[in-house]
Design an enzyme around this catalytic site. Structure first.
Site, PDB file in Angstrom:
ATOM      1  N   SER A 103       0.299 -21.694  34.756  1.00 59.25           N
ATOM      2  CA  SER A 103       0.118 -22.257  33.431  1.00 59.25           C
ATOM      3  C   SER A 103      -1.197 -21.821  32.793  1.00 59.25           C
ATOM      4  O   SER A 103      -1.368 -20.658  32.453  1.00 59.25           O
ATOM      5  CB  SER A 103       0.222 -23.782  33.534  1.00 59.25           C
ATOM      6  OG  SER A 103       0.544 -24.356  32.307  1.00 59.25           O
ATOM      7  N   ASP A 107      -5.338  -8.300  29.766  1.00 61.95           N
ATOM      8  CA  ASP A 107      -4.908  -7.600  28.555  1.00 61.95           C
ATOM      9  C   ASP A 107      -6.089  -7.028  27.768  1.00 61.95           C
ATOM     10  O   ASP A 107      -5.985  -5.963  27.164  1.00 61.95           O
ATOM     11  CB  ASP A 107      -4.092  -8.537  27.657  1.00 61.95           C
ATOM     12  CG  ASP A 107      -2.721  -8.865  28.240  1.00 61.95           C
ATOM     13  OD1 ASP A 107      -2.298  -8.158  29.174  1.00 61.95           O
ATOM     14  OD2 ASP A 107      -2.095  -9.841  27.791  1.00 61.95           O
ATOM     15  N   LYS A 158       4.659 -19.999  35.179  1.00 63.17           N
ATOM     16  CA  LYS A 158       4.977 -21.093  34.262  1.00 63.17           C
ATOM     17  C   LYS A 158       4.435 -20.753  32.879  1.00 63.17           C
ATOM     18  O   LYS A 158       3.231 -20.715  32.672  1.00 63.17           O
ATOM     19  CB  LYS A 158       4.368 -22.405  34.750  1.00 63.17           C
ATOM     20  CG  LYS A 158       4.617 -23.571  33.799  1.00 63.17           C
ATOM     21  CD  LYS A 158       3.956 -24.838  34.311  1.00 63.17           C
ATOM     22  CE  LYS A 158       4.158 -25.982  33.334  1.00 63.17           C
ATOM     23  NZ  LYS A 158       3.431 -25.797  32.066  1.00 63.17           N
TER      24      LYS A 158
END
Length: 676
Positions: free
Chosen positions: A456, A467, A481
């Site tokens: 999460s 990224d 999740k």
């Protein structure tokens, strides 16, 4: 999006802890006949309304879902299929299509009937277990306990259930025998254990039953949707705030007693310098009022008496340590606001135990994404900067998530500005959570250490760092999740119920990486993989019932800070080279191979001789590894595992490898700078 949106941690219990019962033995007649309370009708209607109107997953509460709720409810009542017979299930099939209408109308009497029957069956089964102890159990003939009945049908006969329980009791007895207990002690311990289980059945209340029912509904809708009883909701708030008002003691229960497990350092109980860990609380009084005897009470009822607003006083009667028959002592404690420091972020300069770590590497351990986490991390970064670390490891292992807002704020400490995560809502809107302050609080080399329990909010942070090319992600593929939950109380201002209503958490959105990909099911794949016993497809969100599917959306507008492809190639090559010679990871690979060879075996031997051989092999393996470690540390060998020094428990090969990878990252930067 609201700052109160929550990325609910991936593990949540459905049952609360187990009202007042006599310390004497109980009978089947003492088991309560639980019935819906007046607030449950309203709660059921409000939960149904919220889920059907505001849940991210569009669904119909119809007969098809009613069947699924029924099956899940039965599973919740008897997960091991060790209580009900198939005839019991057949008798209840008349309710199979009624859950949808019952939830809408708030009429759940039949579900309470099923819950009551499960308690009756559980009492009977433990009474059977107690009766088995009348005859001494031996462990010298071939026998096995087939403990996993999840995929088996319900038993069709009483004899079949009796056989499971015979195996279970024998397994419990053998465990005690292997610790050196004789039959008299085994019988005494197990009789007391099973009777205490029966006693806790008698302490069950209607809210316990209602919570199981509503969670059967919630989890039939989606994997991270749940109902929380008023007590569970209060615990949830405490976990998010890392703060409570009380005396600062962690309580547990031991048979009929509430026991002090530990004290929060600097808390009111600790400052009293009188009550200590292992003391037994036998009475509680509010201020100058009379003491209430709490022997035999369920744990959460005792907790409710002890906690209270800051500045109020509570008196405790307690017995010291193992003394269950002495004169109770009394201590008066003034309640205060307690900060749960043991669950807060921590930092240290890593000290390598084996390796040639020449760089100064700081480690920031983040257990969860609680409220105000990012402010605490800034403090820890400042400490590490003052110690002039060369790089930092952000340790997110075992971190199941928390606040979406804090995930964004934490990422913002390591980037200048830009989107951190994209949120796709129920109404097909996509908006980005952004860091906007234009400040990078720490711009040095960093790695992010994750494992399969990182979920999460942990995945949002790790994915954003990856990224942006801001750091190297190291570890196992994460949980997967990719959903956002909202926590909402069911009570309203004008409610006049004598008992409070609970709350719900329900999924209202999915989150996506800024590159457009989803972590749902797939998680975050580390740049440098550390060995794992569990394959990604065997773990995580993909194994959750009713989990939302994976998909992707359009890439957000952002610019990578660095192209880490060359550095990842460099540090991964260094890592692979170390793996070939590092003994600690040879142990890991050996354990993985053993796990994979045994994971499908759903039975355990009940022959003492076989178990002794298994234990001897395990102990010899552990002893050999321990002495090899001690030799590397320049310490003397030991002959008994009871003599293992504390330094062995402090070894953390995964963290040490992450520190070495961070050092490689630093070295690459220096090489690249020299090339310029």
């Amino acid at each position: 999006m609201s700052k109160k949106l929550t990325l609910i941690p991936v593990v949540a219990a459905l049952f609360s802890s187990v009202s007042i019962a006599s310390p004497d033995s109980v009978t089947e007649k003492d088991i309560p006949d639980l019935k819906p309370e007046i607030q449950h009708t309203t709660a059921s209607k409000r939960v149904t309304n919220l889920f059907t109107r505001q849940h991210y997953k569009r669904f119909k509460l119809d007969d098809a879902l009613a069947e699924e709720i029924f099956d899940r409810y039965v599973e919740s009542l008897d997960y091991t299929k060790s209580l009900f017979l198939q005839s019991d299930i057949d008798a209840y099939k008349k309710y199979r299509l009624q859950f949808d209408d019952a939830l809408k109308a708030g009429k759940l009497d039949f579900a309470f009937e099923m819950f009551n029957m499960s308690m009756k069956r559980r009492y009977e089964r433990f009474q059977f277990a107690i009766d088995l102890l009348d005859t001494e159990i031996t462990f010298d003939k071939p026998d096995a306990f087939y403990y996993d009945r999840e995929d088996l049908p319900f038993a069709t006969s009483q004899d079949e259930l009796d056989e499971y329980w015979r195996q279970r009791v024998k397994s419990d007895a053998l465990r005690l025998k292997l610790t050196g207990k004789d039959w008299a002690d085994i019988k005494k311990i197990l009789t007391k254990r099973y009777k205490n289980t029966q006693k806790r059945l008698v302490q069950t209340n209607s809210e316990d039953a209602f919570q199981v029912m509503m969670n059967a509904f919630a989890r039939s809708v989606e994997a991270h949707t749940s109902y929380l009883s008023p007590r569970r909701a209060e615990q949830f708030k405490m976990d998010m705030d890392l703060e409570l008002e009380g005396i600062g003691a962690v309580l547990g229960y031991d048979e009929d007693y509430t026991v002090i497990r530990s004290l929060v350092p600097g808390g009111p109980a600790d400052k009293s310098e009188r009550i200590k860990a292992d003391d037994k609380v036998v009475g509680v009084a509010q201020g100058d009022k009379e003491f209430v005897d709490v022997i035999g009470w369920r744990l959460d009822d005792v907790v409710d008496l002890i906690k209270g607003p800051k500045g109020t006083k509570v008196r405790l009667q307690y017995l010291k340590g193992s003394d269950a028959h002495g004169t109770p002592k009394v201590v008066e404690i003034t309640r205060d606001k307690i900060r749960l420091e043991d669950r807060a972020v921590k930092s240290e300069v890593f000290e390598a135990k084996y390796s040639d770590l020449t760089s100064k590497i700081g480690v920031i351990e983040i257990p969860s994404f609680y409220n105000n986490l990012s402010k605490d991390v800034k403090v820890e970064i400042t400490k590490l900067k003052e110690q002039e670390v060369d790089g930092i490891v952000i340790d997110l292992r075992q971190n199941g998530g928390g606040s979406l807002y804090e995930a964004t704020q934490l990422t913002g400490l390591f980037i200048d500005k830009g989107p951190v995560v994209q949120i796709h809502t129920l109404y097909n809107r996509v908006e980005a959570q952004k860091d906007r302050d234009g400040i990078t609080f720490y711009d040095g080399p960093m790695t992010v250490l994750v494992d399969r329990y990182s979920a999460s909010a942990s995945e949002i942070f790790a994915a954003a760092i990856q990224d942006y090319g801001r750091g190297v992600v190291v570890g196992e593929q994460t949980f997967g999740k990719g959903t956002v939950q909202q926590h909402r109380g069911l009570g309203k201002t004008l409610d006049l119920f004598s008992n409070p209503l609970g709350s719900v958490t329900y999924t209202i959105a999915k989150f996506y990486r800024i590159n457009g990909g989803s972590t749902q099911h797939k998680g975050v794949i580390p740049d440098v993989m550390l060995p794992s016993a569990i394959e990604p497809q065997e773990w995580g969100e993909s194994q959750e019932d009713n989990a939302l599917p994976w998909d992707s959306i359009k890439r957000a507008t952002y610019s990578s800070l660095d192209n880490l492809t060359p550095v990842v190639k460099y540090v991964d090559a260094k890592h692979v080279s170390r793996m070939q010679t590092e003994p600690e990871f040879n142990y890991v690979y050996d354990d993985i191979a053993r796990y994979k060879a045994q994971k499908d075996d759903k039975k355990i031997s009940l022959m003492e001789s076989e178990r002794l051989i298994e234990r001897e092999e395990s102990e010899q393996r552990a002893l050999a590894r321990t002495n090899a470690r001690l030799k590397r540390l320049g310490l003397e060998a030991i002959k008994d595992l009871d003599d293992v020094p504390d330094v062995i428990s402090e070894l953390d090969p995964y963290l040490e490898e992450a520190a070495l990878i961070t050092q490689d990252l630093i070295s690459f930067g220096r090489l690249a700078k020299n090339d310029l």
